[in-house]
Design a protein around this motif. Structure first.
Motif, PDB file in Angstrom:
ATOM      1  N   ASN A 204      -1.181  -4.233   0.451  1.00  0.00           N
ATOM      2  CA  ASN A 204      -0.684  -3.156  -0.211  1.00  0.00           C
ATOM      3  C   ASN A 204       0.921  -3.442  -0.940  1.00  0.00           C
ATOM      4  N   ASP A 205       1.063  -4.726  -1.335  1.00  0.00           N
ATOM      5  CA  ASP A 205       2.233  -5.386  -1.839  1.00  0.00           C
ATOM      6  C   ASP A 205       2.523  -4.479  -3.150  1.00  0.00           C
ATOM      7  N   ASN A 206       1.513  -3.921  -3.842  1.00  0.00           N
ATOM      8  CA  ASN A 206       1.914  -3.308  -5.133  1.00  0.00           C
ATOM      9  C   ASN A 206       1.535  -1.778  -5.027  1.00  0.00           C
ATOM     10  N   ASP A 207       1.799  -1.271  -3.975  1.00  0.00           N
ATOM     11  CA  ASP A 207       1.334   0.015  -3.728  1.00  0.00           C
ATOM     12  C   ASP A 207       2.853   0.886  -3.944  1.00  0.00           C
ATOM     13  N   GLN A 208       2.937   1.519  -5.191  1.00  0.00           N
ATOM     14  CA  GLN A 208       4.129   2.036  -5.719  1.00  0.00           C
ATOM     15  C   GLN A 208       4.305   3.342  -4.785  1.00  0.00           C
ATOM     16  N   ASN A 209       3.116   3.807  -4.201  1.00  0.00           N
ATOM     17  CA  ASN A 209       3.231   5.502  -3.521  1.00  0.00           C
ATOM     18  C   ASN A 209       3.771   5.007  -1.967  1.00  0.00           C
ATOM     19  N   ALA A 210       3.998   4.036  -1.603  1.00  0.00           N
ATOM     20  CA  ALA A 210       4.181   3.732  -0.192  1.00  0.00           C
ATOM     21  C   ALA A 210       5.349   4.394   0.517  1.00  0.00           C
ATOM     22  N   SER A 211       5.372   4.859   1.541  1.00  0.00           N
ATOM     23  CA  SER A 211       6.689   5.445   2.067  1.00  0.00           C
ATOM     24  C   SER A 211       7.669   4.468   2.465  1.00  0.00           C
ATOM     25  N   PRO A 212       8.985   4.717   2.809  1.00  0.00           N
ATOM     26  CA  PRO A 212       9.617   4.072   3.202  1.00  0.00           C
ATOM     27  C   PRO A 212       9.219   3.098   4.262  1.00  0.00           C
ATOM     28  N   SER A 213       8.757   3.490   5.302  1.00  0.00           N
ATOM     29  CA  SER A 213       8.157   2.963   6.381  1.00  0.00           C
ATOM     30  C   SER A 213       6.903   1.981   6.260  1.00  0.00           C
ATOM     31  N   GLY A 214       6.431   1.943   5.006  1.00  0.00           N
ATOM     32  CA  GLY A 214       5.434   0.993   4.490  1.00  0.00           C
ATOM     33  C   GLY A 214       4.038   1.741   4.324  1.00  0.00           C
ATOM     34  N   VAL A 215       3.912   2.996   5.024  1.00  0.00           N
ATOM     35  CA  VAL A 215       2.547   3.684   5.175  1.00  0.00           C
ATOM     36  C   VAL A 215       2.673   4.671   3.713  1.00  0.00           C
ATOM     37  N   SER A 216       1.337   4.418   3.242  1.00  0.00           N
ATOM     38  CA  SER A 216       1.005   5.120   2.000  1.00  0.00           C
ATOM     39  C   SER A 216       0.710   6.559   2.427  1.00  0.00           C
ATOM     40  N   PRO A 217       0.907   7.561   1.525  1.00  0.00           N
ATOM     41  CA  PRO A 217       0.204   8.871   1.750  1.00  0.00           C
ATOM     42  C   PRO A 217      -1.275   8.894   1.871  1.00  0.00           C
ATOM     43  N   ASP A 218      -1.999   7.923   1.288  1.00  0.00           N
ATOM     44  CA  ASP A 218      -3.471   8.052   1.384  1.00  0.00           C
ATOM     45  C   ASP A 218      -3.651   7.505   3.052  1.00  0.00           C
ATOM     46  N   ASP A 219      -3.000   6.766   3.403  1.00  0.00           N
ATOM     47  CA  ASP A 219      -3.028   6.399   5.183  1.00  0.00           C
ATOM     48  C   ASP A 219      -2.783   7.610   6.127  1.00  0.00           C
TER      49      ASP A 219
END
Length: 428
Positions: free
Chosen positions: A87-102
């Motif tokens: 997930n290093d390049n996930d631009q949509n990740a939340s500040p906690s490192g969790v993406s909206p998809d997750d």
């Protein structure tokens, strides 16, 4: 004759990786001159799947899964030193490192697990995209996908109690010293208790060595801390019980690597009761998972239609069907025998090719396939070759073998996307 071109999606730069080769240790690498597998010399037998006596169902004691608000607990019990690049390049990740998809998948899984009867088709569909860490979701979903938990949630408590009791009985009967004083220790008869004792001792020593080498970079498995020692003892007991219950297969080096992800996930369940029973749960799930791959561990079957070489040949044919140019360059031009790299990929279910967190993500997809994990495993292996096709096409025997025996870091989501494309291509 090579194909004039391949599908455009295979040529996309999106699927060509260029990172430097990962230098982590591969203990099961095959040298270029190796022509035989290292499977144990054992007679093929069906894996023993102990029957569980039926008892009246009891009310489920585990708390129900509910989706009440936006409060989602995400936890990553994996050592922080574990390098997860997916997930290093996930631009949509939340500040906690969790993406909206997750977040969305976790909500969907929680909703599915809250139903009185789990819809397996829907569960597989969601889980195949990856199961977010936290809230014990992966632990429960894996048990369902492996058939350890029934779809009816009200039966979970009674089924778990019966199976855990059965495993406790196995340990009491099989891990005790069977030697009596009524027989000479030099007796070599097949039925000799002493002969069986010495065979068991040799296997136990091999299991002990392998367990101590399991994921040496993770404190959960390795080190002098009480946690690591307790986890090693649990892995060792599971493998010994399995070997004694399955004399036709017994123990083969590498089984510890297949067991490790199961035990890790179950032992890190936030539910303390479930975590405490991780050893018993892991045993039964290990039996179920290995039942689909048992023939790969029998040396006598290596050259049969169900042995490891046949499976590797299937991978080779699969690559030829989807990318004949790459297949020809690897196996005809540079003469890279797929046994040199695919043996470990297949027998250890890719546990040694990626970091631990990425391996769990791949297993989410493997276990979600209704056809069984082998078919998806072969597609993922083929996708691994396609992801580095440009480097392989530009390489010679030495560089290609080094690349495939030390597979580079990859975006796991992209890898699984390519594997899924191979499924759709095959069905067209």
């Amino acid at each position: 004759m090579a194909k004039e071109r391949i599908p455009d999606w295979l040529n996309s730069s999106l699927w060509s990786t260029t990172p430097s080769v990962d230098d982590r240790l591969h203990r099961f690498s095959l040298s270029p001159t190796t022509t035989t597998t290292t499977a144990a010399a054992a007679v093929s037998e069906p894996i023993v799947q102990p029957t569980v006596p039926v008892s009246p169902p009891a009310a489920a004691s585990r708390p129900q899964y509910t989706v009440t608000s936006q409060k989602y607990e995400f936890r990553d019990p994996i050592d922080k030193n574990s390098n997860n690049n997916s997930n290093d390049n996930d631009q949509n990740a939340s500040p906690s490192g969790v993406s909206p998809d997750d977040i969305s998948r976790q909500a969907q899984l929680l909703a599915e697990l809250s139903k009185k009867v789990v819809n397996f088709r829907e569960l597989r569909r969601i889980a195949s995209q990856g199961i977010p860490d936290g809230a014990g979701i992966r632990s429960t979903v894996w048990k369902l996908l492996l058939g350890y938990l029934p779809p009816d949630r009200l039966q979970w408590s009674s089924e778990l109690a019966k199976k855990r009791s059965e495993y406790k009985q196995f340990k009491e009967e099989l891990l005790m010293n069977p030697v009596t004083h009524g027989e000479h220790p030099l007796s070599l008869g097949e039925s000799s208790i002493w002969n069986q004792f010495f065979q068991d001792t040799e296997i136990i020593e091999q299991i002990d060595r392998d367990v101590k080498r399991t994921h040496p970079d993770m404190q959960f498995f390795s080190g002098d801390l009480p946690l690591a020692k307790s986890n090693q003892d649990a892995l060792k007991d599971i493998l010994i019980v399995f070997a004694k219950l399955n004399p036709g297969i017994r123990y083969v080096q590498g089984m510890n690597e297949i067991l490790a992800p199961l035990f890790y996930v179950f032992r890190n369940d936030p539910d303390e009761e479930m975590a405490a029973a991780a050893e018993a749960d892991s045993f039964f799930c290990f039996v179920e998972l290995l039942s689909g791959f048992r023939d790969h561990f029998c040396k006598q079957l290596d050259n049969s239609t169900v042995g490891i070489r046949s499976t590797i040949s299937r991978l080779s044919q699969f690559l030829k069907e989807h990318d004949e140019e790459l297949w020809r360059h690897l196996e005809i031009t540079t003469k890279v025998n797929p046994q040199f790299y695919a043996f470990r990929w297949i027998t250890l279910l890719l546990t040694q090719e990626f970091n631990f967190a990425d391996s769990l993500h791949i297993w989410d997809t493997l276990l979600s396939d209704p056809e069984g994990p082998l078919e998806t495993l072969l597609r993922v292996c083929c996708a691994m070759l396609i992801l580095v096709r440009r480097r392989l096409l530009a390489g010679d025997f030495t560089s290609n073998l080094k690349l495939l025996q030390n597979y580079p870091s990859s975006n796991i989501s992209h890898l699984l996307y390519v594997a899924n494309k191979l499924r759709s291509q095959a069905s067209n």
